[in-house]
Design a protein around this motif. Structure first.
Motif, mmCIF file in Angstrom:
data_model
loop_
_atom_site.group_PDB
_atom_site.id
_atom_site.type_symbol
_atom_site.label_atom_id
_atom_site.label_comp_id
_atom_site.label_asym_id
_atom_site.label_seq_id
_atom_site.Cartn_x
_atom_site.Cartn_y
_atom_site.Cartn_z
ATOM 1 N N CYS A 1 -0.956 16.149 9.211
ATOM 2 C CA CYS A 1 -0.601 16.595 10.560
ATOM 3 C C CYS A 1 -1.599 17.639 11.038
ATOM 4 C CB CYS A 1 0.811 17.178 10.548
ATOM 5 S SG CYS A 1 1.321 17.905 12.137
ATOM 6 N N LEU A 2 -2.201 17.423 12.186
ATOM 7 C CA LEU A 2 -3.205 18.337 12.722
ATOM 8 C C LEU A 2 -2.597 19.640 13.213
ATOM 9 C CD1 LEU A 2 -5.379 15.794 14.771
ATOM 10 C CD2 LEU A 2 -5.851 16.723 12.496
ATOM 11 N N ASP B 1 2.012 7.700 4.461
ATOM 12 C CA ASP B 1 1.627 6.628 5.387
ATOM 13 C C ASP B 1 1.598 7.156 6.815
ATOM 14 O OD1 ASP B 1 4.305 5.642 6.877
ATOM 15 O OD2 ASP B 1 4.793 6.206 4.820
ATOM 16 N N ASP B 2 0.872 6.430 7.673
ATOM 17 C CA ASP B 2 0.649 6.891 9.044
ATOM 18 C C ASP B 2 1.907 6.815 9.900
ATOM 19 O OD1 ASP B 2 0.605 4.140 8.961
ATOM 20 O OD2 ASP B 2 -0.921 3.914 10.501
ATOM 21 N N ASN B 3 2.813 5.885 9.601
ATOM 22 C CA ASN B 3 4.047 5.791 10.394
ATOM 23 C C ASN B 3 4.916 7.028 10.225
ATOM 24 O OD1 ASN B 3 3.636 3.293 11.630
ATOM 25 N ND2 ASN B 3 4.369 2.175 9.848
ATOM 26 N N LYS C 1 0.830 -1.201 0.000
ATOM 27 C CA LYS C 1 0.000 0.000 0.000
ATOM 28 C C LYS C 1 0.867 1.254 0.000
ATOM 29 C CE LYS C 1 -4.131 -1.845 2.299
ATOM 30 N NZ LYS C 1 -4.984 -1.759 3.519
ATOM 31 N N ARG C 2 1.914 1.238 0.813
ATOM 32 C CA ARG C 2 2.827 2.375 0.886
ATOM 33 C C ARG C 2 3.521 2.582 -0.460
ATOM 34 N NH1 ARG C 2 6.828 1.472 5.530
ATOM 35 N NH2 ARG C 2 4.824 1.260 6.604
ATOM 36 N N LEU D 1 6.068 9.817 13.163
ATOM 37 C CA LEU D 1 7.432 10.303 13.380
ATOM 38 C C LEU D 1 7.483 11.824 13.283
ATOM 39 C CD1 LEU D 1 9.435 7.655 11.296
ATOM 40 C CD2 LEU D 1 9.321 7.831 13.777
ATOM 41 N N HIS D 2 6.740 12.378 12.337
ATOM 42 C CA HIS D 2 6.710 13.820 12.158
ATOM 43 C C HIS D 2 6.112 14.525 13.374
ATOM 44 C CE1 HIS D 2 5.776 17.772 10.429
ATOM 45 N NE2 HIS D 2 4.525 17.573 10.868
#
Length: 342
Positions: free
Chosen positions: A263-264, A272-274, A249-250, A278-279
């Protein structure tokens, strides 16, 4: 009269009565011996309808005894006597390993398998083995394509009742399983068990090839593909293959350019969510990976691993012998010592 536990783990023992065991045995045999005629009163199976009729006539002459407490019926006094233990609370059969007691000898025998790992019931279709006969019978629903448990809300069907119960919570939002350490709640007991391992550090699933251990079984299964070289997930655009679906998928997002994770805090987007996680640590300052030797912490596991190779290759901390202050590298420690020595 007594309540039963609605949820159960597929690996947990499910205790069967003597009548259920007899019925289960015959159901298992019916797969091979073609016994489609069921005696609904006694639970027996027969290959011919005439056999069923003959059995019915015989059973009509059998003596039925009743429990004075709950009025449940039994074929003989022996079964009734065994049943009465459920009312008296007597548990004469004790496990020599953990001293847990049971009202039936058969229940004790099933329990002992949790210690020995014995799984005597084998599926003829796929070779999977089970400790409990009833678990095998539920498993057979998968091969037959039977899904007898249906959701009354959306009509979706399931092979196992436990899967139906778990599904219903997606409608109700119920999360009855709570972590005693951090109070986080979960809709499924297995998810709670896996979560607790993040606190305890327990990693019960071990690779027999390299010795690496994991908190979840599916992670071990995914890891084993590294050793086998198996890559069952292929990209339709470039035919590149991957050992697990998430990596595929990535990879596909590299072709499409999709960045669905935002990022909120700063609205930066990621594929990807990983990478997003990290960010976010740049904003929060979170450093969850801690060196057990010098107590320095890092935002990424790879940074901790690099630190261990560079700074603690010999397993010793980079700490000052004069003031006990620790440093992430030997060069930083040497620079610090000059402050003491001039």
């Amino acid at each position: 009269m007594s309540s039963s536990k609605e949820m159960f783990d597929l690996n947990d023992p499910i205790i069967e009565s003597d009548e259920q065991k007899s019925f289960s045995d015959e159901v298992c045999e019916s797969h091979d011996n073609k016994k489609p005629f069921l005696d609904e009163v006694w639970g027996s199976l027969f290959p011919q309808e005439n056999d069923l009729k003959q059995s019915t006539r015989t059973n009509n002459r059998r003596k039925i005894v009743f429990c004075d407490v709950c009025e449940q019926s039994f074929a003989n006094n022996s079964n009734l006597k065994q049943h009465m233990l459920t009312h008296t609370g007597e548990k004469p059969y004790s496990c020599e390993i953990c001293h847990t007691s049971f009202s039936k000898k058969s229940n004790l025998e099933q329990h002992i398998r949790t210690h020995t790992g014995e799984k005597p019931y084998k599926c003829d279709d796929c070779g999977n083995t089970f400790a409990i006969r009833s678990t095998l019978l539920r498993h057979m629903n998968v091969h037959r394509g039977e899904k007898p448990y249906s959701c009354t809300i959306c009509n979706k069907s399931f092979s196992y009742k436990i899967h139906l119960n778990r599904h219903i919570r997606t409608h109700t939002g119920e999360k009855p399983y709570s972590c005693e350490i951090c109070d986080q709640c979960f809709s499924d007991e297995n998810n709670l068990k896996q979560h607790v391992r993040t606190h305890t550090g327990e990693k019960p699933y071990c690779c027999g090839v390299c010795g690496a251990s994991f908190a979840r079984n599916f992670v071990l299964t995914r890891h084993m593909k590294i050793h086998s070289g198996e890559k069952p997930y292929s990209c339709d655009l470039c035919s590149k293959s991957f050992s697990n679906k998430s990596h595929l998928k990535r990879h596909i997002q590299m072709h499409t350019g999709a960045k669905p994770y935002s990022c909120l805090i700063c609205n930066q987007c990621f594929a990807d969510d990983n990478t997003l996680k990290l960010h976010v640590r740049k904003h929060t300052g979170e450093r969850p990976f801690c060196c057990e030797i010098c107590k320095n912490s890092f935002a990424r596991k790879s940074h901790l691993q690099s630190h261990m190779k560079i700074s603690h290759a010999d397993g010793t901390p980079n700490s000052c012998a004069i003031c006990n202050k620790s440093f992430s590298s030997k060069s930083n420690l040497a620079q610090h010592i000059k402050a003491h020595t001039g």
